[in-house]
Structures are given as C-alpha cells and as structure tokens.
Enzyme design. Sequence first.
Site, PDB file in Angstrom:
ATOM      1  CG  ASP A 106      25.346  31.959   9.144  1.00 55.08           C
ATOM      2  OD1 ASP A 106      24.421  33.089   9.052  1.00 55.08           O
ATOM      3  OD2 ASP A 106      25.187  30.984   9.701  1.00 55.08           O
ATOM      4  CE  LYS A 146      20.503  33.372  21.057  1.00 54.60           C
ATOM      5  NZ  LYS A 146      19.986  31.957  20.775  1.00 54.60           N
ATOM      6  NE  ARG A 165       6.847  36.430  -3.742  1.00 56.04           N
ATOM      7  CZ  ARG A 165       6.471  35.020  -3.286  1.00 56.04           C
ATOM      8  NH1 ARG A 165       5.421  34.519  -3.481  1.00 56.04           N
ATOM      9  NH2 ARG A 165       7.223  34.745  -2.316  1.00 56.04           N
ATOM     10  CD  GLU A 208      24.499  26.663  14.721  1.00 54.19           C
ATOM     11  OE1 GLU A 208      23.144  26.849  14.692  1.00 54.19           O
ATOM     12  OE2 GLU A 208      25.290  27.531  13.994  1.00 54.19           O
ATOM     13  CE  LYS A 214      21.361  25.049  19.606  1.00 53.99           C
ATOM     14  NZ  LYS A 214      21.822  25.917  18.891  1.00 53.99           N
ATOM     15  CE  LYS A 261      23.156  36.321  10.660  1.00 57.88           C
ATOM     16  NZ  LYS A 261      22.996  35.025  10.215  1.00 57.88           N
ATOM     17  CG  HIS A 290      24.688  35.661  15.582  1.00 55.96           C
ATOM     18  ND1 HIS A 290      23.653  36.613  15.682  1.00 55.96           N
ATOM     19  CD2 HIS A 290      24.072  34.670  14.856  1.00 55.96           C
ATOM     20  CE1 HIS A 290      22.728  36.321  14.832  1.00 55.96           C
ATOM     21  NE2 HIS A 290      23.025  35.150  14.153  1.00 55.96           N
ATOM     22  CG  HIS A 298      18.546  35.473  16.432  1.00 50.59           C
ATOM     23  ND1 HIS A 298      19.364  35.287  15.482  1.00 50.59           N
ATOM     24  CD2 HIS A 298      18.666  34.247  17.397  1.00 50.59           C
ATOM     25  CE1 HIS A 298      19.827  34.121  15.652  1.00 50.59           C
ATOM     26  NE2 HIS A 298      19.587  33.425  16.565  1.00 50.59           N
TER      27      HIS A 298
HETATM   28  C1  BG6 Z   1      21.529  32.586  12.492  1.00 48.20           C
HETATM   29  C2  BG6 Z   1      22.408  31.662  11.473  1.00 48.20           C
HETATM   30  O1  BG6 Z   1      21.888  33.918  12.370  1.00 48.20           O
HETATM   31  O2  BG6 Z   1      21.798  32.131  13.893  1.00 48.20           O
HETATM   32  C3  BG6 Z   1      22.354  30.324  11.553  1.00 48.20           C
HETATM   33  O3  BG6 Z   1      21.998  32.020  10.015  1.00 48.20           O
HETATM   34  C4  BG6 Z   1      22.578  29.831  12.945  1.00 48.20           C
HETATM   35  O4  BG6 Z   1      23.096  29.583  10.649  1.00 48.20           O
HETATM   36  C5  BG6 Z   1      21.641  30.672  13.814  1.00 48.20           C
HETATM   37  O5  BG6 Z   1      22.097  28.353  13.086  1.00 48.20           O
HETATM   38  C6  BG6 Z   1      22.022  30.393  15.327  1.00 48.20           C
HETATM   39  O6  BG6 Z   1      21.098  30.745  16.130  1.00 48.20           O
HETATM   40  P1  BG6 Z   1      20.969  30.285  17.789  1.00 48.20           P
HETATM   41  O7  BG6 Z   1      19.988  31.192  18.363  1.00 48.20           O
HETATM   42  O8  BG6 Z   1      20.144  28.895  17.325  1.00 48.20           O
HETATM   43  O9  BG6 Z   1      22.336  30.174  18.391  1.00 48.20           O
END
Ligand code: BG6
Length: 499
Positions: A243, A190, A50, A224, A353, A156, A248, A186
């Site tokens: 989400d 991995k 900006r 998580e 987790k 995303k 994912h 993402h």
């Molecule tokens: C993100 C979500 O895309 O992925 C988050 O928006 C989530 O809410 C995260 O915590 C989880 O990613 P990872 O790699 O930690 O399993």
Amino acid sequence: MPNGHKPDPCCLVIFGVTGDLTHRLVIPALYNLLAGNLLPDNFCVVGIARKGMTGEQLVESLMTGLHQFSARKIDDTLAKKLLSCVTCIEADPKDPASFDAMSKQLDRIEDERRTGGNRLFYLATPPNAFLPIARELARAGMMAENGSWRRIIIEKPFGTDLESARHLNHELLKLMDEQQIYRIDHYLGKETVQNILVLRFANGMFEPIWNRNHIDHVQITVDEKLGVGHRGSFYDSTGALRDMVPNHLFQLLSLVAMEPPARFDAHAVRSEKAEVLSSIQTQSEDEALKNSVRGQYRGGRVGDVEIEDYRKTEDVKPGSTTETYAALKLTIDNWRWAGVPFYLRTGKALGVKRTEIAIKFKQAPFAMFRDTPVDQLSQNYLVISTEPVEGIELQFNTKVPGPSIEIDGVEMKFRYKDYFKAEPSTGYETLIYDCMIGDNILFQRADSVEAGWQAVQPFLDAWKKAGAKGLKIYDAGTEGPEEADELLARDGRSWRKLA
Ligand code: BG6
C-alpha cells in the site's frame, strides 16, 4: 497549487465518477483550479457512469461531495460554473458497443464545448478495471492522437508485485505510447515533496555534504493514526508494504537519494529517479527477513478514538496475517550511498500521525569539549516534514548560556505557513493541471514503477512464506512493534523520537 498559464481546451473523461476519489479529491481539485483561473477556457467533464444515472443526479452528487470534502469555503457561483461543464454517459468495458457509442457521444460533446479533441481519461477505478478500460479505449480508436492529444491517468495501485506491474506496463504499452500514460502518486502532488528537489538543487550548501562522507543514515517515516476502517477488503489483500512502500515511500526515497538531473525536465528527472530505485540492493529472502519487521495492530486507543482489533475489522479474515506495519532496512549500491542505510517505516493505528524524512549526519569525530563525550552530544538531523506540519528543521548542538561549557541540542525550524499564504488544496491540483499541459515530470515512468517493485519483491516473497511466523502484534496507539527499534539498535542506531 500550480501557477502558470491556462491549459489548452480539453475534455476530462472520468471513469469511476461516482466513487470516493472523484468526490473527495478530483472535483475539489478542479474547483480549486477554476478558482485559480487555471482551467481551460473551453473545458468539459464527462463522467462515465453505469446505466440509469442522469447528468442531473451526477451533478447533484458531485455538488454535495464538493461541499462535504473541500477544505476551502465554496463559492456557489463558482461551483455551479464548474458543474455546468459536467455531463455523464454510459459505458461498460464488457460491452464494446458501448465504447463505440461513447466515442461518438464524446465527439458530439466536444463539438458543442469546442474542446478541440484533446482528451484526458482519468481511471479513478479499482485496479482490475485499468486494463479492460484501456483496451476498449484503444480498440475504439480513442487513444489515437490525430492533431489533438489523448492522455490517460492511472491511479494506484499499479500492480501488486513485480510480475503484475510488468504485465500491466507491457499491455498498456501495446495500446499507447509511454508519453500518454500518467501514473499518479499523490505524494508527488504535495508541496513539501516537490520541495525536496528545490532544497537539494537550488541551494549550494546541502549537496556537498549529501553523501556517505557526511550522512550516517536516512529514516523515512509515514505513520498514521487511523486504522483500516472500511477498507478491510482492499487492505487485507494488500498490506502496509504494498500500500505504501513501492509508491509513496519510494517517491520520498528517490527524491532524497537521486543524482542531480542535468535539466529540470521529465526525461532527466525521471531517469535519475529510476536509476536510484534500480540501485536499491536486491536482497535475498533471508536478508529480507533479517532486514525487516512486520506487525499487525490489535485493539487499543489512539487519542480519544477506540480502534478495534485489525482481525475484527469488517471484511478482514479472522486469522489474517496481513501486515499493518512495515519497517525495512535498505541499502543503495552506488558511490554516493554505499554504506548508508535507509530505514523505512510505515503503519496504521499508531500513536502519532507523522510523515518525515530525517537525514542523520555523522557525529563530530572528536570530543573537544571537556566532560562531553561525542556520544552524548545530541544528534544532527535535517528533517523534511510533510505531516502534521509542513516544514524543514535542523537539529544541532549549542552552548547552554553560563560560565561553563554545557552543550544541548536545539532546533532551527522553517514552517511553510509562516512564509507562504496558500489556500488549502487537495494535492491533486498540480497533478491534474500538469496532465492538461502535458508535463509528466511528477508522474511515474514504467521503469521506476518496476524498479520499486523489484526492490520490495524479496520482502513480499519472504513474508508470504513465513505466514504467521514473524508477524509481530502491536497495540493500537503505540509506536508499533518493539522489534522495529531492534532493527536499528543492531546497527547502533535508533529511530528519531516522534512528537
Ligand atoms: C494511500 C493509501 O495511497 O495513501 C492509504 O492507500 C494511506 O492507506 C494514504 O492512508 C496516505 O496518504 P497521506 O497523503 O494521508 O499520507
């Protein structure tokens, strides 16, 4: 981390350069690529900022972020070398003239840096900025490929439901070619996720039993410990299902369930992924309610951390009915998977987790061993685990040493870290590198994204109508709502115990 040749010269243009994603992941990933000698010889990063931000201020903030977020020890010389490639310019999609000016500035920077006109636009912005930016880039002629390439990375969430995802695809494809669009997830960066294809298709022993004849069901878990934290505003209008699931969890599902592609190339692999996602049975709203559980956490302790009630989180509506936990039962309508349920679960503020895919094999058909009924044998699982350890384990039954036949379950474990020495990475290295070399195998094609939304749409609709009814409250630090156990118990099954 990728291993390969250096990409051709290019310029990476980042929208959202002052944001969290750029600091936390993109710049550390570029640093790791540079450390691995995998950035182009002629390379530059242009941050779109900006008004008022100078190049020096940007570099300083990225340097601070690099030190704060990199999992690797930072070598100052290398960090300075990377950040010496960074400049910033101003542009605002609401002001077309600023994009015309930006185009000229980019031409000039590229002349200086000799990057040859190849450009990668990274939209690390909130989703409502994707289309306005893409439209301006196209209008200003910046997506036209005249002897050089032009690509765009879109973060995303790609849409918020089937209709919005279709709309976004439709509009983007009016502006550019599918080959130019890199929809990022993402999870595909991995190593353990990429390894699913290798496990299945580079070994002869799994594929013959990878079907309804031998597999009882599949469980996909992404649990998580963290709560929603400071993301209340985003999360409250999103929820666990949007989400995590169409992106994912469906990446994991599609890699586990897809048919073998004829070749390891983007067209073949992405076509098989899209095919299996579009074979997920579309449920009626009644079925969706029956085959799902949604929960929301209230305050509790997760380890040593006190997590406050979801509804008291900053920017969350006090009476919110947004789910922070979702469990679904899906089925795939094809010959390989007919009759094999896929159970998915994901949630926040849970006791452990854990990210894993557990393939549960059918029990031995007949109890040959005296006094050991089949249903008392421990279960045969192949578990592909991404968090907290990266590895694969196989659970099977074995004879307990001694004069009589006693049977117990044991585990054979493979851990990545025992075999391979890898420098810590962000997961974005391979993805950014692949964009630079033009390999979109790890990116989502328009049809896959839409097939994913199509499969979750009945759940979104049914839950919206049900409102507070059916939302199960669970304590932070637990395994989530008990009803998720009932979802499997109904079918005579149970979730794998998570350590
Ligand atoms: C993100 C979500 O895309 O992925 C988050 O928006 C989530 O809410 C995260 O915590 C989880 O990613 P990872 O790699 O930690 O399993």
